[in-house]
Each structure stands twice: as C-alpha cells, then as structure tokens.
Design a protein around this motif. Structure first.
Motif, PDB file in Angstrom:
ATOM      1  N   GLN A 276      30.332  22.829  59.102  1.00  0.00           N
ATOM      2  CA  GLN A 276      31.750  23.194  59.231  1.00  0.00           C
ATOM      3  C   GLN A 276      31.953  24.669  58.916  1.00  0.00           C
ATOM      4  O   GLN A 276      32.659  25.385  59.626  1.00  0.00           O
ATOM      5  N   GLN A 277      31.291  25.110  57.859  1.00  0.00           N
ATOM      6  CA  GLN A 277      31.409  26.509  57.463  1.00  0.00           C
ATOM      7  C   GLN A 277      30.828  27.427  58.548  1.00  0.00           C
ATOM      8  O   GLN A 277      31.425  28.445  58.911  1.00  0.00           O
ATOM      9  N   LEU A 278      29.691  27.018  59.082  1.00  0.00           N
ATOM     10  CA  LEU A 278      29.025  27.794  60.135  1.00  0.00           C
ATOM     11  C   LEU A 278      29.920  27.933  61.368  1.00  0.00           C
ATOM     12  O   LEU A 278      30.069  29.013  61.940  1.00  0.00           O
ATOM     13  N   VAL A 279      30.534  26.829  61.759  1.00  0.00           N
ATOM     14  CA  VAL A 279      31.368  26.827  62.957  1.00  0.00           C
ATOM     15  C   VAL A 279      32.651  27.626  62.713  1.00  0.00           C
ATOM     16  O   VAL A 279      33.070  28.419  63.543  1.00  0.00           O
ATOM     17  N   MET A 280      33.252  27.429  61.539  1.00  0.00           N
ATOM     18  CA  MET A 280      34.476  28.169  61.194  1.00  0.00           C
ATOM     19  C   MET A 280      34.219  29.671  61.225  1.00  0.00           C
ATOM     20  O   MET A 280      35.015  30.427  61.754  1.00  0.00           O
ATOM     21  N   SER A 281      33.124  30.093  60.625  1.00  0.00           N
ATOM     22  CA  SER A 281      32.895  31.525  60.474  1.00  0.00           C
ATOM     23  C   SER A 281      32.593  32.188  61.810  1.00  0.00           C
ATOM     24  O   SER A 281      32.669  33.395  61.943  1.00  0.00           O
ATOM     25  N   ALA A 282      32.262  31.368  62.821  1.00  0.00           N
ATOM     26  CA  ALA A 282      31.967  31.943  64.132  1.00  0.00           C
ATOM     27  C   ALA A 282      33.229  32.086  64.970  1.00  0.00           C
ATOM     28  O   ALA A 282      33.208  32.705  66.017  1.00  0.00           O
ATOM     29  N   LEU A 283      34.337  31.504  64.524  1.00  0.00           N
ATOM     30  CA  LEU A 283      35.553  31.534  65.346  1.00  0.00           C
ATOM     31  C   LEU A 283      36.276  32.869  65.247  1.00  0.00           C
ATOM     32  O   LEU A 283      36.143  33.581  64.281  1.00  0.00           O
TER      33      LEU A 283
END
Ligand SMILES: Nc1ncnc2c1ncn2[C@@H]1O[C@H](COP(=O)(O)OP(=O)(O)OP(=O)(O)O)[C@@H](O)[C@H]1O
Ligand SMILES: Nc1ncnc2c1ncn2[C@@H]1O[C@H](COP(=O)(O)OP(=O)(O)OP(=O)(O)O)[C@@H](O)[C@H]1O
Ligand SMILES: [Mg+2]
Ligand SMILES: [Mg+2]
Ligand SMILES: [Zn+2]
Lengths: 283, 236
Positions: A276-283
């Motif tokens: 979740q953190q990985l995906v959020m930080s890529a947005l």
C-alpha cells in the motif's frame, strides 16, 4: 499465450532460500519483513531470499518488485543458475517435457541450460555483453554455444535478431562500447534471444535510461511476448513497468514475498501495508 | 426467456478496503446477490458510493472480496472470488470483457491492434485478429482514417467505441460495462447503445452500470439495487 497454460508451469519454485554466510538454525526465523531486516542477528549472515515460492507459465510475464536489497536480483540469479539456493527447489520444465530440479543440477547441465534454454538481460550491459567483440560477435557466441557452426547461418540469424530488436544492421560489426545505452540493452536482448530460449530473465533493463528509450524497450519486450510466447521474469522497482508488462506481480521485501497477485489487483487493491505504501508513494 | 441460462451468479459479495497506514476500514459493497443471464442485461443501480463499480472490479479480480462467491458457470464452474490467479487470467482472456470509461491499452499501439489484442492473446494469428477487429470497428462506425492511429488522441466518443469494440471482439460470454456512455455526445451514445443491443441479441450476458435512468429503462432486463454500506460499519 493464455492457452498454453495447460502445458504446466515452466518454473515452479518452492521455498527458495539463499543465505550468504555460515548461517545458523535461526537465520530464517529471525529475519524477514516482520523483523524489518535481512541480516540474522544471531550469526550475522545475510538472508538474501527466504521461502520464496511461485510458478511461471509459458508465455507469461511475471513482475518482481521491491526496494533495493529486497532480493530481486538474488531470485533471478538462482533461476539463471548463477547461484545455488541454500534451501528450496526450482523445477524447470523444458517445452518438450523434460523437467529439471535446478537446485541440485550438476554444473555441465547448468551450463547447457544457460547456453541454450535461458536468456538473461542485466541492468549493467557490461555484465551481459562482451565488449571485446562486435555486436554480431556477441550474438554469434550464443549461437555457437547451441552448436551452430555454419558461418552464413550465424550471420543471417544475427541479422534477424538485430532487426527484431531494432538495432540497425549496419552496426553489426561495431563493438557495444560504441552503442548508446538503449541500443546496448536491445543488443543484450538480441543476444539473450539467440538460442530461442524458453525463459527470459530481465533485471532492471530500463533503469537509468531516458523515458523515450525506455518506452522503446518496453514495446520490444511486449512484441517478444506476443510473437515468441517466451516466459519472462521482469525485475523492476518501477510500478509503471509492471503495469505495462506483467500479468502477475510478486512484491519482495527483506527477501520475502509480502504479496503476489494479478498486477492490476496489486496496484488497485494492495493488501499488505508495505505494498500500500509503495503504491501510494508512486501516485 | 426460458432459453436463457445464468452465466454468472454472485452471492453474498462483500468488499471493504483496509488502509493500514491510517488504520481505516472503508466498507464498499455489502452482501450483493444477483445473477446475469445469457442474452439479458442486468443493471446495477444505487447511489454514488454504493459499491457498483466495486462489484464489477471484484468480478474481474481487480479487487479481492472479503466474502461471497462469484460463480462463472461452465464446465467446470469457476469461483472468481477464490480461484487461482491463472484461472482468473484465463477467464479474463476467454470469457469476460470489462469496459469502463477509460481505455486501458498499451500506449503507442495502433487502434486496430488495440482491438485485436484480446484475440492475439488467445493465440489467434495477427492477420485474422486484425480482420475481426476491423469488422467490429466498422460496426461501431469508427472512421477508417483512425484505425492505424493510437487512440491516445481520440475524442471521448471515439475512444469509448474502441473500448467496446475491443470488449466484444473475442465474443465474451460476460460483458461488464461501467457507465459506457458517460460524457458521450448523442450520436456516440446511440452507437454504443446499438452495440449493446446487438451483443445482447447475440446471447452475451451483460452486467452494466448506467448513470442515466432512461438507459436502464431502455436496456435492462433485470435491475439490482445496491445501497450504500451502513455508516456504523465504518469504525475499524
Ligand atoms: N554475495 C553476497 N554476499 C553477501 N550478501 C549478498 C550477496 N549477494 C547479495 N547479497 C545481499 O542480499 C540482499 C539482496 O540483494 P539483491 O541484489 O538480490 O537485491 P535487489 O533487490 O536486486 O536490490 P537492487 O534493487 O539494489 O538491485 C542484499 O542485502 C545484498 O546485500
Ligand atoms: N481502491 C479503493 N480503495 C479504497 N476505497 C475504495 C476503492 N475503490 C472504491 N472505494 C470506496 O468504495 C466505495 C464504493 O465505491 P464505488 O466506486 O464502487 O461506488 P459506485 O457505486 O460505483 O459510485 P459512483 O456511482 O459514484 O461511481 C466508496 O466509498 C469508495 O471510496
Ligand atoms: Mg538487483
Ligand atoms: Mg462507479
Ligand atoms: Zn543466523
């Protein structure tokens, strides 16, 4: 190709583990995502990967994601027989049905598989290319390994592979050192494809290249999948790359698989806090 | 129609999102139960936030449901809520098309190949796949001069027709539509509606979300109402 699924997996990895160092009985228990480390506090060994299991099907692209040091290259090195696991098994099935346990294979057979059944593309072209010979020579080396001896056949095959990877034919006699970064990567892909492999391993092939150069390489990989149906493992820390290429994705952290699933599920409905953190930080 | 058999049966489907970093749980769809039949259109209706889009994404396996079953009938039947990833991918490739307002395609790919892609993915040779794609594009009245261009620069209406052409090209058993006519002009919307009617006629089972109640009235054979998940469920 989806319809080749019933043939069974090309790769079936079970409990793949690689410990660097002398190791102790607690290495695996004391490391991993829950402990936030991959160094065993009891003995100081590095648990590069532990208990990694997955299957790879013919024609499929599996994405392997994770931060630096999470074990992505270690997994690829184990698949490519550049390294051997401390525990676990890897079953590789050739298309005509012969199966091997890569964990216990002897060195002669390992070389045969590397030379004729696998293709590897490294982030660093110096690891994947021979800078002392020409582009054509780089491809010829691989064809010679497969037993091709006829000069004309080799030259023709090399030209075909240069066309396939969009390296101008006129560059066949140039050495890789004279090539741009993108062209070096395409030559690596040509070289990897030379024996018509059943497994293609790509480790951060677009990292560090200009966006337009990246786009061309990603298109090339997709066309290879479409036309040749070769199974691929694509290692990257770039969400955009897995979104574009991989049907399924496996997320590694501290040497463990924290989550795996269909790529769109991983990106749109990530389950694990880290993903979740990985995906959020890529947005 | 006594001839129509269920293609999909959804039962007790619930989905909530857990956002770990914020310690939050967002209920999304609750206890959805319905079936979709061959040659019929089931419309999912309900207020914004009721979980309509979420239900489609659970069926497509983009979202993982917490509870319920999603049976794709066949021999053997497949529970999309729990089946393994390859079975889900295979169902996507062969049986299910999912069309949203957004065109998910590879950048830089000409339109005809975007539409042909579901066929090449199941092993149809490129020339045949392209021929089938051209037939679909012609049916949806997409101007021929656009066929060899990538859809990135298309208008909303053109893009949506590409989207639908691609959804229908491999003759799926189940077609899912999420507001397929949203933000389209009248003519484009009419073309899309005509294509939906034709698909129904051809026996495709359709599960659709329309923002326009007139379209529900005109196209739906069955209507399933979803209500917004209870606020009480919001506490983590
Ligand atoms: N030969 C070795 N000896 C000791 N430790 C090693 C060895 N090879 C790898 N490691 C360690 O194993 C861990 C995983 O390394 P690996 O190269 O697989 O990571 P990675 O995910 O590919 O990272 P990156 O994104 O930086 O390439 C790292 O902590 C690394 O330092
Ligand atoms: N990926 C997601 N992560 C977190 N919450 C989500 C996600 N997708 C949907 N939700 C939440 O689930 C609930 C239902 O959303 P959904 O999009 O399914 O509603 P809908 O009925 O389609 O609404 P609308 O008519 O506005 O399109 C909303 O509260 C939404 O914020
Ligand atoms: Mg690495
Ligand atoms: Mg919606
Ligand atoms: Zn130890």
């Amino acid at each position: 190709m989806i319809d080749r699924i019933q043939d069974g997996p090309v790769i079936e990895a079970q409990g793949l583990t690689r410990i660097h160092g002398r190791g102790c009985p607690d290495c695996v228990r004391l490391t991993g995502d829950v402990h936030g480390r991959n160094v065993c506090p009891a003995c100081g060994s590095v648990v590069a990967v532990a208990e990694v299991s997955f299957r790879l099907w013919p024609g499929e692209i599996l994405g392997v994601m994770g931060e630096s040091g999470s074990g992505k290259s270690s997994v690829v090195r184990l698949l490519h027989l550049d390294d051997r696991p401390s525990a676990g098994t890897v079953r590789f099935r050739e298309s005509h049905g012969r199966a091997h346990d890569l964990a216990s294979i002897d060195e002669a057979e390992a070389r045969r598989l590397r030379d004729t059944r696998f293709g590897m593309v490294h982030q660093n072209p110096h690891l994947g290319l021979n800078f002392g010979v020409s582009a054509g020579g780089n491809i010829a080396e691989r064809l010679l390994c497969c037993g091709e001896r006829r000069f004309h056949a080799i030259r023709e095959a090399a030209l075909g592979l240069l066309d396939r990877t969009e390296v101008p034919r006129a560059r066949i006699d140039h050495q890789p050192g004279q090539f741009s970064g993108g062209m070096q990567q395409r030559l690596q892909i040509a070289r990897a494809l030379a024996p018509n492999p059943e497994l293609l391993l790509l480790d951060e092939v677009t990292t560090g290249l200009d966006l337009s150069v990246q786009a061309r390489i990603l298109d090339l990989i997709l066309s290879i999948q479409r036309d040749l149906g070769v199974a691929m493992v694509v290692v990257t820390h770039d969400l955009g790359v897995v979104r574009l290429l991989a049907g399924r994705t496996m997320v590694l952290r501290h040497g463990r698989v924290v989550e795996s699933g269909l790529t769109d599920q991983i990106l749109e409905d990530p389950q694990h806090p880290y993903t979740q953190q990985l995906v959020m930080s890529a947005l | 129609m006594s001839l129509s058999h269920p293609v999909l049966s959804v039962s007790g489907l619930s989905k909530a999102f857990t956002i770990h970093q914020q310690g939050k749980r967002i209920p999304s769809a609750q206890d959805a139960t319905f079936a979709v039949h061959a040659g019929r259109l089931t419309a999912l209706v309900g207020p914004s936030g009721a979980g309509k889009s979420t239900v489609l994404k659970c069926i497509y396996r983009t979202y993982l449901p917490q509870a319920g079953s999603i049976i794709l009938h066949g021999d053997p039947p497949l529970d999309l809520a729990t089946c393994d990833e390859h079975a889900a991918l295979r169902a996507r490739a062969r049986d299910i098309a999912y069309v949203t307002q957004f065109l998910h395609c590879l950048p830089r790919q000409p339109t005809v190949d975007v539409v042909a892609a579901p066929l090449t993915a199941i092993g149809v040779p490129l020339p045949q796949a392209r021929e089938a794609a051209r037939i679909r594009l012609r049916e949806l009245d997409l101007p021929e001069r656009l066929w060899d261009v990538a859809p990135a620069t298309f208008s909303g209406g053109e893009r949506q027709r590409v989207n639908l052409a691609r959804g229908l090209v491999h003759r799926p058993r189940l077609l899912m539509l999420d507001e397929p006519t949203a933000s389209l002009d009248r003519r484009s919307a009419d073309l899309v509606v005509a294509a939906i009617r034709a698909a129904k006629q051809a026996g495709v089972a359709i599960l659709a979300i329309f923002h326009d109640p007139a379209l529900v009235a005109a196209l739906a054979d069955d209507v399933v109402e979803l209500s917004r998940p209870a606020e009480a469920a919001c506490a983590a």
